[in-house]
Design an enzyme around this catalytic site. Structure first.
Site, PDB file in Angstrom:
ATOM      1  N   SER A 191      66.458 -37.575  26.710  1.00 48.65           N
ATOM      2  CA  SER A 191      65.775 -36.672  25.789  1.00 48.65           C
ATOM      3  C   SER A 191      66.507 -36.497  24.467  1.00 48.65           C
ATOM      4  CB  SER A 191      65.554 -35.315  26.451  1.00 48.65           C
ATOM      5  OG  SER A 191      64.717 -35.430  27.566  1.00 48.65           O
ATOM      6  N   HIS A 243      68.744 -31.484  23.070  1.00 48.52           N
ATOM      7  CA  HIS A 243      67.628 -31.721  22.147  1.00 48.52           C
ATOM      8  C   HIS A 243      68.085 -31.527  20.700  1.00 48.52           C
ATOM      9  CE1 HIS A 243      64.460 -30.476  25.430  1.00 48.52           C
ATOM     10  NE2 HIS A 243      65.189 -31.533  25.772  1.00 48.52           N
TER      11      HIS A 243
END
Length: 383
Positions: A191, A243
């Protein structure tokens, strides 16, 4: 990427992308002098690449997930497995891993990010190896679909070298920030690298602003997608620090790797010889400035982050509010994982364990002396 805390199962960091802005190069206003209509119809201002690296990344992640399931061998190590007909490829119990995947001890063996092993075990390679591992079927499906939708288009536009570097370095940046702020448990997943591609798309749009049509619509669409994806990260069990770290790294790298020559220079290069038009520079001054500033910030950020990490710093001690970036507590959920504790006694490979919260006990045969295996048994016993 998923983060697993030893006492409370697996935290998931899944990136999902539901669309992408349509941004197209501005068409030439007039046909270059000396070219025929047929020639002009075949004129392409920028080279289109055949994407192959992103599909290779997808295959590599899928193969490694299959290998991790083979190594996990749930029927050998757990009393109950999901999909037992799959043999040694069956999944861990849902209470232990709701994503249909291996145990955290297996992921730790395969190279998951564990801060103690990076700092004290001298295994910095885990900052990269964790990008290729996934916590379960749902996790890898979400990440690989996102990679296909985002990565294929970027590789077509900029080639495999630049997009490959953007993916790896952004993933490293995400792992580094995650390790600085969340130092318990293990972390896996792509991610951070995927958010790096999103960040690169944003900086690419800004630095190549003059060659795009529908600029404002493209910018607002991309910003909306980024905000929605980052907002999901404030939910519990989602590692938003990876993230954010991946996004910031990708945003800065976009100014370095994804800069294009200005359209006038490209048109001039493709014009017939003898054209006496004024010579245009390849890049605009602001592109050079952004390139230098971004590269300096990126190198400095990585250097400072690595220095703090290997000194064993916990950045939450320096930033009292930063933990809200990864989870915001509400009346519906808590950001704190429940504390599970077990009383154990061991004779050789025979482990006797009692969960102190519910009184359940059991006897287990350990395959190795890893503390992760004992922690997983405690988690199952107390669940």
């Amino acid at each position: 990427m998923a983060r697993d805390k030893p006492t409370a199962g697996i935290e998931i960091k899944v990136h999902s992308r539901h669309g992408e802005p349509e941004v197209q190069p501005v068409a030439a206003r007039s046909r270059p002098s000396g070219t025929s209509p047929t020639e002009f119809g075949q004129y392409r201002p920028f080279k289109k690449w055949v994407p192959w690296l992103v599909p290779v990344f997808v295959v590599a992640n899928s193969v490694l997930f299959t290998i991790s399931m083979y190594v996990n061998d749930c029927p050998k190590n757990s009393a109950s497995c999901v999909g037992r007909f799959l043999g040694r490829f069956s999944f861990q119990p849902l209470k232990e891993n709701p994503l249909l995947g291996p145990s955290s001890s297996t992921l730790e063996k395969m190279g998951a990010l564990e801060v103690d092993k990076v700092v004290y075990g001298h295994q910095p390679w885990r900052l990269i190896s964790c990008l290729w591992l996934h916590a379960g079927v749902f996790h890898i499906l979400a990440n690989m679909l996102s990679l296909v939708f985002i990565g294929i288009r970027l590789e077509q536009e900029f080639g495999f070298v630049r997009i490959g570097m953007l993916y790896i370095v952004s993933g490293f940046g995400g792992s580094l920030m995650s390790a600085l702020f969340i130092q318990s448990g293990i972390s896996v997943g792509a991610s951070g690298a995927l958010f790096g591609l999103l960040g690169g798309m944003l900086s690419e749009l800004l630095t190549n602003w003059t060659i795009y049509a529908n600029k404002l619509a493209a910018l607002l669409t991309l910003l909306f997608i980024i905000v929605i994806n980052l907002a999901v990260g404030v939910l519990p069990h989602v590692d938003n620090f990876a993230h954010i770290g991946g996004f910031i790294s990708g945003f800065l790298l976009g100014f370095v790797f994804l800069v294009r020559p200005q359209f006038g220079w490209v048109s001039q290069r493709n014009a017939p010889r003898g054209n006496n038009s004024t010579s245009k520079s390849k890049y605009k001054p602001y592109q050079y400035v952004l390139w230098v500033v971004s590269l300096v910030l990126l190198i400095a950020g990585f250097a400072v982050g690595l220095a703090f990490l290997f000194r064993g710093e916990n950045m939450n001690d320096r930033c009292s509010w930063c933990h809200y970036l990864s989870c915001i507590p509400t009346s519906k959920w808590s950001c704190n994982s429940p504390k599970l504790s077990c009383e154990t006694s061991q004779l050789g490979n025979q482990l006797n364990m009692t969960c102190l919260s519910n009184g359940r006990s059991g006897s287990y045969s350990l395959t190795n002396s890893s503390s992760f295996e004992a922690q997983q048994i405690c988690s199952q016993l107390c669940s």
